[in-house]
Motif scaffolding. Structure first.
Motif, PDB file in Angstrom:
ATOM      1  N   GLY A  13      34.916  29.675  42.301  1.00 30.55           N
ATOM      2  CA  GLY A  13      33.979  29.126  41.276  1.00 30.55           C
ATOM      3  C   GLY A  13      33.618  30.060  40.114  1.00 30.55           C
ATOM      4  N   SER A  14      34.187  31.198  40.312  1.00 33.96           N
ATOM      5  CA  SER A  14      33.849  32.368  39.159  1.00 33.96           C
ATOM      6  C   SER A  14      34.908  32.849  38.244  1.00 33.96           C
ATOM      7  CB  SER A  14      32.956  33.365  39.682  1.00 33.96           C
ATOM      8  OG  SER A  14      31.891  33.150  40.515  1.00 33.96           O
ATOM      9  N   PRO A  15      34.995  33.284  37.232  1.00 30.66           N
ATOM     10  CA  PRO A  15      36.197  33.823  36.551  1.00 30.66           C
ATOM     11  C   PRO A  15      36.402  35.284  37.255  1.00 30.66           C
ATOM     12  CG  PRO A  15      34.343  33.961  35.041  1.00 30.66           C
ATOM     13  CD  PRO A  15      33.725  33.043  36.370  1.00 30.66           C
ATOM     14  N   ALA A  16      37.698  35.960  36.983  1.00 37.01           N
ATOM     15  CA  ALA A  16      37.974  37.036  37.681  1.00 37.01           C
ATOM     16  C   ALA A  16      37.220  38.242  37.077  1.00 37.01           C
ATOM     17  CB  ALA A  16      39.481  37.338  37.349  1.00 37.01           C
ATOM     18  N   ARG A  17      36.644  39.137  37.861  1.00 30.88           N
ATOM     19  CA  ARG A  17      36.081  40.216  37.268  1.00 30.88           C
ATOM     20  C   ARG A  17      36.982  41.281  37.884  1.00 30.88           C
ATOM     21  NH1 ARG A  17      29.702  39.331  38.604  1.00 30.88           N
ATOM     22  NH2 ARG A  17      29.758  36.929  38.225  1.00 30.88           N
ATOM     23  N   PHE A  18      36.674  42.715  37.355  1.00 29.30           N
ATOM     24  CA  PHE A  18      37.232  43.915  37.678  1.00 29.30           C
ATOM     25  C   PHE A  18      36.500  44.976  38.194  1.00 29.30           C
ATOM     26  CE2 PHE A  18      40.033  40.984  35.428  1.00 29.30           C
ATOM     27  CZ  PHE A  18      41.271  40.927  36.260  1.00 29.30           C
ATOM     28  N   GLU A  19      36.962  45.919  38.982  1.00 27.57           N
ATOM     29  CA  GLU A  19      36.131  47.151  39.415  1.00 27.57           C
ATOM     30  C   GLU A  19      37.062  48.098  39.413  1.00 27.57           C
ATOM     31  OE1 GLU A  19      33.883  46.674  42.884  1.00 27.57           O
ATOM     32  OE2 GLU A  19      35.705  45.915  43.905  1.00 27.57           O
ATOM     33  N   GLY A  20      36.455  49.360  39.370  1.00 30.36           N
ATOM     34  CA  GLY A  20      37.119  50.657  39.467  1.00 30.36           C
ATOM     35  C   GLY A  20      37.354  51.160  40.900  1.00 30.36           C
ATOM     36  N   ARG A  21      36.414  50.510  41.917  1.00 31.82           N
ATOM     37  CA  ARG A  21      36.232  51.070  43.142  1.00 31.82           C
ATOM     38  C   ARG A  21      37.409  50.396  44.128  1.00 31.82           C
ATOM     39  NH1 ARG A  21      30.987  50.435  47.353  1.00 31.82           N
ATOM     40  NH2 ARG A  21      31.927  51.229  49.002  1.00 31.82           N
ATOM     41  N   VAL A  22      38.305  51.396  44.332  1.00 33.95           N
ATOM     42  CA  VAL A  22      39.525  50.672  45.140  1.00 33.95           C
ATOM     43  C   VAL A  22      39.801  51.703  46.268  1.00 33.95           C
ATOM     44  CG1 VAL A  22      40.851  49.872  42.877  1.00 33.95           C
ATOM     45  CG2 VAL A  22      41.082  52.284  43.727  1.00 33.95           C
ATOM     46  N   GLY A  23      40.478  50.984  47.138  1.00 39.99           N
ATOM     47  CA  GLY A  23      40.999  51.795  48.428  1.00 39.99           C
ATOM     48  C   GLY A  23      40.069  51.882  49.558  1.00 39.99           C
ATOM     49  N   ASP A  24      38.808  51.572  49.468  1.00 41.10           N
ATOM     50  CA  ASP A  24      38.052  51.627  50.516  1.00 41.10           C
ATOM     51  C   ASP A  24      37.494  50.399  51.415  1.00 41.10           C
ATOM     52  OD1 ASP A  24      36.297  50.473  48.816  1.00 41.10           O
ATOM     53  OD2 ASP A  24      34.734  51.735  48.951  1.00 41.10           O
ATOM     54  N   ASN A  25      38.266  49.115  50.996  1.00 39.91           N
ATOM     55  CA  ASN A  25      37.906  47.957  51.741  1.00 39.91           C
ATOM     56  C   ASN A  25      36.460  47.435  51.849  1.00 39.91           C
ATOM     57  OD1 ASN A  25      38.393  46.387  55.042  1.00 39.91           O
ATOM     58  ND2 ASN A  25      38.766  45.513  53.233  1.00 39.91           N
ATOM     59  N   HIS A  26      35.777  47.773  50.761  1.00 42.32           N
ATOM     60  CA  HIS A  26      34.247  47.190  50.722  1.00 42.32           C
ATOM     61  C   HIS A  26      34.332  45.927  50.331  1.00 42.32           C
ATOM     62  CE1 HIS A  26      34.915  47.959  46.443  1.00 42.32           C
ATOM     63  NE2 HIS A  26      34.117  47.137  45.982  1.00 42.32           N
ATOM     64  N   HIS A  27      33.144  45.425  50.409  1.00 40.17           N
ATOM     65  CA  HIS A  27      32.883  43.703  50.372  1.00 40.17           C
ATOM     66  C   HIS A  27      31.972  43.573  49.108  1.00 40.17           C
ATOM     67  CE1 HIS A  27      35.282  43.792  53.908  1.00 40.17           C
ATOM     68  NE2 HIS A  27      34.433  44.201  54.537  1.00 40.17           N
ATOM     69  N   PHE A  87      50.611  39.268  62.050  1.00 45.20           N
ATOM     70  CA  PHE A  87      50.564  40.054  60.806  1.00 45.20           C
ATOM     71  C   PHE A  87      49.905  41.700  61.121  1.00 45.20           C
ATOM     72  CE2 PHE A  87      50.390  35.541  59.127  1.00 45.20           C
ATOM     73  CZ  PHE A  87      50.496  36.004  57.640  1.00 45.20           C
ATOM     74  N   SER A  88      50.318  42.148  60.161  1.00 42.18           N
ATOM     75  CA  SER A  88      49.631  43.652  60.362  1.00 42.18           C
ATOM     76  C   SER A  88      48.808  43.824  59.529  1.00 42.18           C
ATOM     77  CB  SER A  88      50.928  44.903  59.986  1.00 42.18           C
ATOM     78  OG  SER A  88      50.443  45.987  59.802  1.00 42.18           O
ATOM     79  N   ILE A  89      47.462  43.583  59.750  1.00 39.63           N
ATOM     80  CA  ILE A  89      46.326  43.610  58.795  1.00 39.63           C
ATOM     81  C   ILE A  89      46.073  44.831  58.417  1.00 39.63           C
ATOM     82  CG2 ILE A  89      44.063  42.820  58.700  1.00 39.63           C
ATOM     83  CD1 ILE A  89      44.852  40.455  60.624  1.00 39.63           C
ATOM     84  N   ASP A  90      45.702  45.012  57.014  1.00 42.31           N
ATOM     85  CA  ASP A  90      45.342  46.324  56.477  1.00 42.31           C
ATOM     86  C   ASP A  90      43.917  46.292  55.756  1.00 42.31           C
ATOM     87  OD1 ASP A  90      46.193  45.320  54.087  1.00 42.31           O
ATOM     88  OD2 ASP A  90      47.757  46.847  54.002  1.00 42.31           O
ATOM     89  N   GLU A  91      43.556  45.031  55.289  1.00 41.02           N
ATOM     90  CA  GLU A  91      42.260  44.723  54.671  1.00 41.02           C
ATOM     91  C   GLU A  91      41.702  43.427  55.059  1.00 41.02           C
ATOM     92  OE1 GLU A  91      41.164  44.458  49.928  1.00 41.02           O
ATOM     93  OE2 GLU A  91      43.113  44.755  50.484  1.00 41.02           O
ATOM     94  N   ALA A  92      40.540  43.399  55.052  1.00 46.64           N
ATOM     95  CA  ALA A  92      39.550  42.279  55.407  1.00 46.64           C
ATOM     96  C   ALA A  92      38.654  42.131  54.039  1.00 46.64           C
ATOM     97  CB  ALA A  92      38.644  42.327  56.477  1.00 46.64           C
ATOM     98  N   GLU A  93      38.718  40.911  53.659  1.00 49.24           N
ATOM     99  CA  GLU A  93      37.780  40.699  52.055  1.00 49.24           C
ATOM    100  C   GLU A  93      36.719  39.624  52.658  1.00 49.24           C
ATOM    101  OE1 GLU A  93      38.258  38.337  48.060  1.00 49.24           O
ATOM    102  OE2 GLU A  93      39.758  39.800  48.485  1.00 49.24           O
ATOM    103  N   VAL A  94      35.544  40.052  52.512  1.00 49.49           N
ATOM    104  CA  VAL A  94      34.049  39.352  52.782  1.00 49.49           C
ATOM    105  C   VAL A  94      33.236  39.027  51.742  1.00 49.49           C
ATOM    106  CG1 VAL A  94      32.209  39.387  54.226  1.00 49.49           C
ATOM    107  CG2 VAL A  94      34.262  40.232  55.169  1.00 49.49           C
ATOM    108  N   VAL A  95      33.142  37.931  51.431  1.00 45.66           N
ATOM    109  CA  VAL A  95      32.129  37.597  50.378  1.00 45.66           C
ATOM    110  C   VAL A  95      30.786  37.288  50.929  1.00 45.66           C
ATOM    111  CG1 VAL A  95      31.493  36.603  48.313  1.00 45.66           C
ATOM    112  CG2 VAL A  95      33.974  37.280  48.704  1.00 45.66           C
TER     113      VAL A  95
END
Length: 145
Positions: A78-92, A123-131
């Motif tokens: 329900g939200s427009p896309a947003r962008f961040e520079g924190r990458v590669g650490d699989n944070h939520h 699947f070979s899972i390498d990331e989990a996305e939690v909101v």
């Protein structure tokens, strides 16, 4: 012996195989200096740094930077896309249902993907996305007043 130098934004773009332009440098620096910015806010930040840039050019640069792994796209339901520079650490992320505020939260437990699927279905899972959804402190206080 000299200390290792921190790579410049231009070095990072080159290292990711991207052409270095003033707009891309300004865009990456704007995203990294911001807090989960939307496209309009990013475009405004880039314009402050380098002058005119079309919204289409911003979208194209964001796509290239996201594909290269230098920027992360977040799109809560329900939200427009947003962008961040924190990458590669699989944070939520934490998202306020009322005002839309978005904040980082570190992995719940352990290394990426920091959650284990009950059935990976091959699947070979390498990331989990939690909101995590709820109310931010300001909106919680406003409702209880």
């Amino acid at each position: 012996m000299t200390a290792a130098q921190t790579p410049t934004t231009a070095d990072e773009l080159r290292g990711a195989g991207l052409r270095v332009t003033a707009a891309r440098v300004a865009l990456l620096e704007t995203v990294r200096a911001g807090d989960h910015l939307g496209v309009e806010a990013i475009a405004s930040g880039v314009r402050t740094r380098v002058g005119h840039i079309s919204l289409q050019a911003v979208y194209e640069a964001l796509h290239a930077l996201t594909a290269a792994g230098l920027v992360r796209r977040i799109e809560p339901a329900g939200s427009p896309a947003r962008f961040e520079g924190r990458v590669g650490d699989n944070h939520h992320h934490l998202v306020c249902r009322s005002c839309g505020a978005l904040a980082d939260v570190d992995c719940a437990v352990g290394e990426a993907p920091c959650l284990i699927a009950s059935d990976n279905r091959g699947f070979s899972i390498d990331e989990a996305e939690v909101v995590y959804w709820g109310l931010c402190p300001a909106c919680s206080t406003g409702r209880s007043s």
